[in-house]
Write a protein that holds these residues in place. Structure first.
Motif, PDB file in Angstrom:
ATOM      1  N   VAL A   1       1.685  -2.209  74.092  1.00 12.53           N
ATOM      2  CA  VAL A   1       2.697  -3.053  73.457  1.00 12.53           C
ATOM      3  C   VAL A   1       4.083  -2.400  73.540  1.00 12.53           C
ATOM      4  O   VAL A   1       5.061  -3.060  73.886  1.00 12.53           O
ATOM      5  CB  VAL A   1       2.319  -3.319  71.977  1.00 12.53           C
ATOM      6  N   ASN A   2       4.156  -1.117  73.226  1.00 19.47           N
ATOM      7  CA  ASN A   2       5.460  -0.468  73.069  1.00 19.47           C
ATOM      8  C   ASN A   2       6.033   0.115  74.351  1.00 19.47           C
ATOM      9  O   ASN A   2       7.243   0.190  74.500  1.00 19.47           O
ATOM     10  CB  ASN A   2       5.379   0.655  72.033  1.00 19.47           C
TER      11      ASN A   2
ATOM     12  N   MET B   1       1.010  -7.468  75.704  1.00 17.54           N
ATOM     13  CA  MET B   1       0.177  -7.664  74.523  1.00 17.54           C
ATOM     14  C   MET B   1      -1.292  -7.644  74.933  1.00 17.54           C
ATOM     15  O   MET B   1      -1.688  -8.354  75.850  1.00 17.54           O
ATOM     16  CB  MET B   1       0.491  -9.004  73.864  1.00 17.54           C
ATOM     17  N   PRO B   2      -2.110  -6.881  74.223  1.00 16.48           N
ATOM     18  CA  PRO B   2      -3.526  -6.849  74.549  1.00 16.48           C
ATOM     19  C   PRO B   2      -4.301  -8.009  73.925  1.00 16.48           C
ATOM     20  O   PRO B   2      -5.501  -8.118  74.145  1.00 16.48           O
ATOM     21  CB  PRO B   2      -3.990  -5.510  73.981  1.00 16.48           C
ATOM     22  N   GLY B   3      -3.649  -8.858  73.160  1.00 17.26           N
ATOM     23  CA  GLY B   3      -4.353  -9.987  72.554  1.00 17.26           C
ATOM     24  C   GLY B   3      -3.427 -10.719  71.616  1.00 17.26           C
ATOM     25  O   GLY B   3      -2.242 -10.373  71.476  1.00 17.26           O
ATOM     26  N   GLU B   4      -3.958 -11.754  70.984  1.00 21.79           N
ATOM     27  CA  GLU B   4      -3.154 -12.573  70.069  1.00 21.79           C
ATOM     28  C   GLU B   4      -3.731 -12.616  68.658  1.00 21.79           C
ATOM     29  O   GLU B   4      -3.023 -12.817  67.693  1.00 21.79           O
ATOM     30  CB  GLU B   4      -3.033 -14.001  70.611  1.00 21.79           C
TER      31      GLU B   4
ATOM     32  N   ARG C   1       3.060  -3.911  63.727  1.00 15.27           N
ATOM     33  CA  ARG C   1       3.700  -4.013  65.038  1.00 15.27           C
ATOM     34  C   ARG C   1       3.274  -5.304  65.753  1.00 15.27           C
ATOM     35  O   ARG C   1       4.099  -6.013  66.339  1.00 15.27           O
ATOM     36  CB  ARG C   1       3.284  -2.780  65.848  1.00 15.27           C
TER      37      ARG C   1
ATOM     38  N   THR D   1       2.074  -7.980  64.348  1.00 17.22           N
ATOM     39  CA  THR D   1       2.622  -9.110  63.595  1.00 17.22           C
ATOM     40  C   THR D   1       4.067  -9.354  64.015  1.00 17.22           C
ATOM     41  O   THR D   1       4.483 -10.490  64.208  1.00 17.22           O
ATOM     42  CB  THR D   1       2.552  -8.806  62.081  1.00 17.22           C
ATOM     43  N   PHE D   2       4.826  -8.271  64.187  1.00 19.60           N
ATOM     44  CA  PHE D   2       6.219  -8.383  64.623  1.00 19.60           C
ATOM     45  C   PHE D   2       6.338  -9.048  65.991  1.00 19.60           C
ATOM     46  O   PHE D   2       7.344  -9.663  66.297  1.00 19.60           O
ATOM     47  CB  PHE D   2       6.870  -6.988  64.699  1.00 19.60           C
ATOM     48  N   GLU D   3       5.330  -8.885  66.828  1.00 20.47           N
ATOM     49  CA  GLU D   3       5.414  -9.439  68.180  1.00 20.47           C
ATOM     50  C   GLU D   3       4.677 -10.767  68.298  1.00 20.47           C
ATOM     51  O   GLU D   3       4.255 -11.172  69.379  1.00 20.47           O
ATOM     52  CB  GLU D   3       4.909  -8.425  69.216  1.00 20.47           C
ATOM     53  N   GLY D   4       4.475 -11.412  67.176  1.00 20.35           N
ATOM     54  CA  GLY D   4       3.960 -12.784  67.213  1.00 20.35           C
ATOM     55  C   GLY D   4       2.450 -12.916  67.239  1.00 20.35           C
ATOM     56  O   GLY D   4       1.923 -14.011  67.396  1.00 20.35           O
ATOM     57  N   ALA D   5       1.722 -11.801  67.092  1.00 23.74           N
ATOM     58  CA  ALA D   5       0.262 -11.898  67.051  1.00 23.74           C
ATOM     59  C   ALA D   5      -0.188 -12.043  65.599  1.00 23.74           C
ATOM     60  O   ALA D   5       0.594 -11.848  64.670  1.00 23.74           O
ATOM     61  CB  ALA D   5      -0.363 -10.658  67.678  1.00 23.74           C
TER      62      ALA D   5
ATOM     63  N   GLN E   1       3.693  -0.916  53.452  1.00 17.15           N
ATOM     64  CA  GLN E   1       4.713  -1.512  54.318  1.00 17.15           C
ATOM     65  C   GLN E   1       4.165  -2.121  55.594  1.00 17.15           C
ATOM     66  O   GLN E   1       4.912  -2.780  56.318  1.00 17.15           O
ATOM     67  CB  GLN E   1       5.800  -0.491  54.638  1.00 17.15           C
TER      68      GLN E   1
ATOM     69  N   ASP F   1       2.686  -5.925  52.864  1.00 13.25           N
ATOM     70  CA  ASP F   1       3.917  -6.672  53.124  1.00 13.25           C
ATOM     71  C   ASP F   1       3.670  -7.932  53.938  1.00 13.25           C
ATOM     72  O   ASP F   1       4.396  -8.908  53.827  1.00 13.25           O
ATOM     73  CB  ASP F   1       4.905  -5.798  53.905  1.00 13.25           C
ATOM     74  N   TYR F   2       2.682  -7.911  54.798  1.00 11.75           N
ATOM     75  CA  TYR F   2       2.462  -9.046  55.698  1.00 11.75           C
ATOM     76  C   TYR F   2       1.173  -9.789  55.368  1.00 11.75           C
ATOM     77  O   TYR F   2       0.654 -10.536  56.185  1.00 11.75           O
ATOM     78  CB  TYR F   2       2.516  -8.563  57.161  1.00 11.75           C
TER      79      TYR F   2
END
Lengths: 501, 123, 425
Positions: free
Chosen positions: C148-149, C154-157, C174, C176-180, C201, C205-206
């Motif tokens: 990812v970084n 992305m290894p998946g969704e 991380r 979650t931040f990238e839409g997964a 955090q 948080d999510y």
């Protein structure tokens, strides 16, 4: 798969088509490639040997247990004799370790006697029943209650997958066409005589290919092809699942012999063995199921393995496991190989129910098939330039530092390690991707180079292998697959977040 | 306004003190469980306006890697996180990149810049 | 094959290796090299793009790459040589290193002192022997982090994360931040195994559902993961029938612990402690093989990078002193052992005379969490040397207790030093 109109277009004409590039199909192709024949070998998967050939116990059976009077019983003994020289020609690893059937009771000893008698009748060389004491001397970890063992000195271990690759490669070197991702959907059947029809070729997802002789070597899928031709035998094909444990090479308390328990009518039982690469292996279970693609490992299967293995080696601890896996082999009611040209067809040879000991029998099966091909009217003239020798590509980790240095000098890609646990270099990976039987998936590379099979199980190499496959095959990383269709590793570039995400 | 207590875990440092905060609405009256004074500050901030760091990557053209990591220079209000992330997805920097190069100035009016968190040579 | 001579060769350029190289230089070693298998210096920190590093050493809140660059820059300034994209194949007890790279081919390095700084690796799934299929879509959290970084894919969704280690929690945020979507985090233990602040955090948080005492018992999907089956476990970690839940997802991430990476150490004859997976070290971070030192996660897995750096500085300084012959012998006669509720202690052996000159730190982890104040006691042959209070102890957090030169008299003649944790009251 639906048979679309475009599939019916004739794309080629061959003397022989072999359906199924498993171990048996590939060895048949290699055998026939010594003659002046145009041969096509097809497989539905992106790699050769992805069915039974890739996931089994890897034992070269000596042949004492297959019953006298059966085809299987005959071919295994002959095949065992032909097997090791074939491995030499094809540069495939093997070890003639000898095998042991371990008796734990006096009752078991009677079974050993029967097995030995059966083996001797068939001409299995060197069989011997040794005492429990002698067995314990040769394998100190064996159950102390061992009452004796049947020793078969011609038994051994090999690498069935690499044998498949090597045989297919040698066939390709000698002119055979190999088409992967090519699934036989139907046969071209034409009128022939009053009693027979002619099988004139195969309809595939890549078009129709005609042939004088069609050989079906479809393993678990033999029944689907037989159905197309309305061929019925007195059995049905079922997948028989075998689950396995693989241990780290460095595991303490590993067994370094091939130990069988006393057999039952259904199975040879759960073995404790060491692969040709040095990992202790437990397996297989024998669990019949309808789904031919269900290679899932069952918790109860693993429990059965632990229990079974402890009978042979009570001190065995299930630690340092690096992998559990399941393989499927053809199981059925009739316990013999079927290798024949069915009477109602001309130009068709059918192989069905090739289960254990398929690997040991394979060279003899190929010889047997060759005779059937001849009977179907093909003239077999030897090629002048047939080369039976296939040389494997360098295994970096097996070389001396001096040899490694020379290799890197020739091709700097050998200087980059991609798999740290098994010391696999980029050079080896690229060589496999562009070899005669190209590795185009992660698992194809894994089976050829052993990358990803070590302690970290691919954690380190996966991103690097995806990058190399993508580059060498000219496809985006998201299209790199692990094994079969839909086994993609990656879903999208990180920053291409779908709307609303 | 009634007095209430809220349990928090301080995230200022790895110790992770469990705080019991007594407050009236957004006004903090008492903080217990903290091992240092940073815990009090954290509690006040968390009760009035929780803030978090933004840590992500942005695209790079012609870089040694296709992405470069970025961070907010300071924590931003929590509810701004996803809108800022969305903005950052539109950004593409050009290599070479300097450490702490500004990627997004005053991100969505928060007064906080988003900056790169490493240098990156061109490919 | 070209050969080179160095005073100190450091294997690995993560925080431990960089610190060791810098410290070796500062201790007077002339030629110091770090050998790194990746294409750039910094190790795994470069993919740890989140903040939370440096609170001890810099009193700052840095991201992984920022932390790494502080040391990369410093190493360059003091003249540490770097061999990148270079893989060490072999290390002998005589400190001969055989390494390869694309540029030089096979390289032989003879070093007066070697610092092992290979870090750690993630526990893989095979060792866990989860039943089910073996499809694509099973990754360790660190591999996913790299994808990812660094690689940008992305290894998946839809993810299920097994284990509540720090990397797993960091990745939950991380991704979650990238839409997964992170469908679930599962932890077999009755408590979270990473830091609490990461739980707040990254997970809370999510609104990522985290379930304790649950594990994955089956993986569905032939080609790609389609679902995992989770189940409650009993106190022996065995699944409880009837508690199964099928969670649809396309990826299973494993964050089930780290193991020191010591294949190379074994080749050199370095003895490993089965409890830590790392070498037995003395108070100078020297292993049983003279001249071979070890720094950071290769010894035992730390929870903070700052401690890795400190361990690297210590190992590097002593490696430098060894290489420059200022100190080649030590009288390692005092064994350090783990007492009640202590898993292991680093160092495992020490030279008491070192304590006469400078303070030294004993680092240890507990076996069981105690969420109440405890005594940490250091005893020499049963006599109390030092005690300190901890407000709580958790296996996820390393604990340190410092001995100072004024404790020297109490330990000088002792045979055994032991550390134990005792509940107060």
């Amino acid at each position: 798969m639906d048979i679309k109109e475009e599939y019916k277009e004739v794309k080629g004409k061959y003397d022989v088509i072999i359906i199924g590039a498993g171990l048996v199909g590939s060895i048949i192709a290699r055998r026939l490639s010594q003659y002046e024949l145009d041969i096509l070998l097809i497989d539905k998967e992106p790699d050769v040997g992805t069915g039974t050939s890739k996931a089994n116990t890897a034992i070269v059976h000596a042949g004492y247990d297959s019953p006298f009077g059966t085809l299987r019983g005959k071919l295994v003994v002959k095949g065992n004799r032909m097997f090791y020289p074939m491995c030499e020609e094809l540069d495939v690893p093997y070890k003639i370790t000898g095998t042991y059937v371990v008796a734990l009771t006096d009752e078991d000893l009677k079974t050993l006697e029967k097995l030995m008698e059966n083996g001797r009748k068939k001409g299995v060389p060197g069989l011997e029943i040794i005492s429990g004491e002698e067995m314990r001397r040769r394998e100190p970890l064996v159950n102390p209650e061992t009452t004796g063992a049947l020793y078969a000195p011609t038994g051994g271990v090999s690498d069935p997958f690499m044998l498949t690759v090597a045989a297919a490669e040698n066939a390709v070197m000698n002119g055979t066409d190999l088409m992967l991702e090519t699934k036989a959907l139907d046969f071209v059947v034409e009128p022939f005589s009053l009693h027979k029809k002619k099988v004139a070729g195969v309809v595939t997802n890549r078009g129709t290919f005609l042939a004088d002789v069609t050989i079906a070597s479809a393993g678990l899928y033999c029944d689907e092809l037989m159905e197309k031709l309305d061929i019925k035998y007195d059995f049905y094909v079922r997948a028989r699942k075998g689950e396995y444990y693989v241990f780290d090479k460095a595991k303490k308390g590993s067994v370094h012999n091939v130990l069988f328990p006393c057999p039952t009518p259904v199975t040879k039982g759960i073995l404790v063995t060491t692969t040709v690469h040095g990992n202790m292996l437990l397996g297989p279970t024998a669990y019949e199921l309808k789904d031919k693609e269900d290679t899932s490992v069952r918790a109860e299967g693993l429990a059965e393995l632990r229990e079974g293995a402890k009978r042979l080696v009570p001190s065995l601890e299930i630690t340092d496991v690096i992998r559990v896996f399941a393989g499927l082999r053809a199981g059925g009611f009739l316990h013999d190989f079927i290798i024949e040209a069915p009477a109602k067809y001309w130009g068709f040879i059918n192989l069905a129910g090739i289960e254990s000991p398929g690997m040991a029998s394979s060279p003899a099966i190929a010889e047997y098939v060759e005779n059937l091909v001849r009977e179907q009217g093909l003239e077999l003239r030897k090629k002048k330039d047939w080369n039976p020798i296939r040389v494997g590509r360098p295994d970096f980790s097996e070389l001396s530092p001096e040899e490694q240095a020379i290799l890197i000098e020739k091709d700097p890609r050998y200087g980059r390690i991609v798999c740290r646990c098994e010391t696999v270099t980029e050079g080896e990976i690229v060589a496999e991707i562009h070899s005669p039987v190209p590795a185009r998936t992660y698992d194809a590379l894994k089976r050829r180079t052993w990358l990803g099979t070590g302690r970290c199980q691919g954690g380190f190499d996966t991103p690097r292998v995806i990058e190399i496959l993508s580059r060498e095959l000219g496809i985006p990383p998201t299209e790199v697959i692990k094994e079969s269709w839909g086994s993609n590793f990656l879903t999208r570039p990180t920053k291409d977040v779908p709307e609303g995400g | 306004m009634a007095e209430e207590t809220t349990k928090l875990i301080c995230i200022t440092c790895p110790v992770g003190c469990e705080l019991t905060v007594t407050h009236e609405g957004k006004k903090v009256l008492k903080v217990e469980g903290n091992q240092c004074k940073l815990g009090i500050e954290y509690a006040k901030q968390e009760i009035s306006e929780p803030r978090r760091m933004i840590i992500t990557t942005v695209r790079v053209k012609g870089g040694f890697h296709p992405l470069v990591p970025v961070r907010s220079a300071e924590p931003v209000p929590k509810e701004k996180i996803f809108p800022i992330l969305k903005e950052l997805r539109k950004v593409e920097l050009e290599a070479p990149i300097e450490m702490h190069q500004v990627v997004l100035e005053n991100a969505l009016g928060t007064g906080v810049d988003v900056v790169t968190s490493r240098s990156l040579p061109a490919s | 094959m070209f050969e080179k001579q160095y005073d100190v060769a450091v294997i690995g350029s993560g925080p431990g290796g960089l610190a060791a190289a810098i410290a070796a230089k500062e201790a007077g070693a002339q030629d110091v090299v770090v050998i790194e298998r990746d294409v750039e210096l910094g190790g795994i920190l470069l993919q740890c793009i989140h903040n939370g590093f440096g609170s001890v050493i810099f009193k700052e809140d840095l991201t992984g790459p920022e932390y790494a660059y502080r040391f990369i820059d410093q190493a360059r300034e003091v003249g540490v040589e770097a061999m990148m994209d270079t893989f060490v194949l072999d290390l002998t007890p005589h400190r001969e290193i055989y390494a390869i790279n694309k540029r030089d081919g096979m390289v032989k390095i003879n070093a007066r002192a070697v610092v092992l700084a290979m870090g750690c690796r993630e526990r893989p799934r095979g060792a866990l022997a989860i039943p089910g299929f073996r499809p694509a879509g099973i990754y360790t959290a660190g591999t996913a982090q790299r994808l990812v970084n660094i690689e940008g894919y992305m290894p998946g969704e839809r993810f299920v994360i097994l284990g509540s280690g720090d990397i797993g929690m960091i990745m939950a945020r991380r991704l979650t931040f990238e839409g997964a979507k992170v469908e679930r985090m599962l932890e077999i233990l009755p408590y979270i195994s990473g830091l609490k602040r990461n739980y707040v955090q990254c997970v809370l948080d999510y609104n990522i559902p985290l379930q304790l005492q649950r594990t994955v018992i089956d993986i569905k999907g032939r080609n790609r993961v389609e679902a995992v089956v989770s189940a409650q476990v009993d106190e022996h970690w065995q699944p409880i029938p009837g508690t199964e839940e099928t969670i649809p997802c396309d990826t299973l991430l494993l964050s089930v612990g780290l193991i020191p990476e010591n294949e190379l150490s074994k080749k050199a004859g370095v003895e490993l402690n089965p409890l830590t997976g790392g070498p037995y070290v003395d108070d100078t971070m020297q292993t049983n093989v003279p001249g071979i030192f070890a720094a950071g996660n290769v010894v035992h897995v730390y929870d903070l990078v700052d401690w890795v750096t400190k361990a690297g500085l210590l190992a590097g300084r002593h490696a430098g002193e060894y290489a420059t012959q200022r100190r080649t012998e030590s009288d390692r006669k005092l064994r350090v052992v783990a007492g009640d509720n202590v898993h292991h202690v680093i160092p495992e052996v020490l030279d008491p005379s070192d304590l006469e000159r400078e303070p030294l730190e004993l680092q240890f982890r507990v076996r069981r969490p105690v969420e109440a104040p405890v005594w940490v006691k250091v005893e020499a042959d049963g006599e109390l040397v030092k005690r300190k209070t901890e407000r709580y102890v958790r296996p996820s957090e390393m604990i340190m207790v410092k001995l100072s030169p004024k404790d020297y008299d109490k330990v000088a003649g002792a045979k055994k030093l032991s550390v134990r944790v005792e509940e107060k009251g």
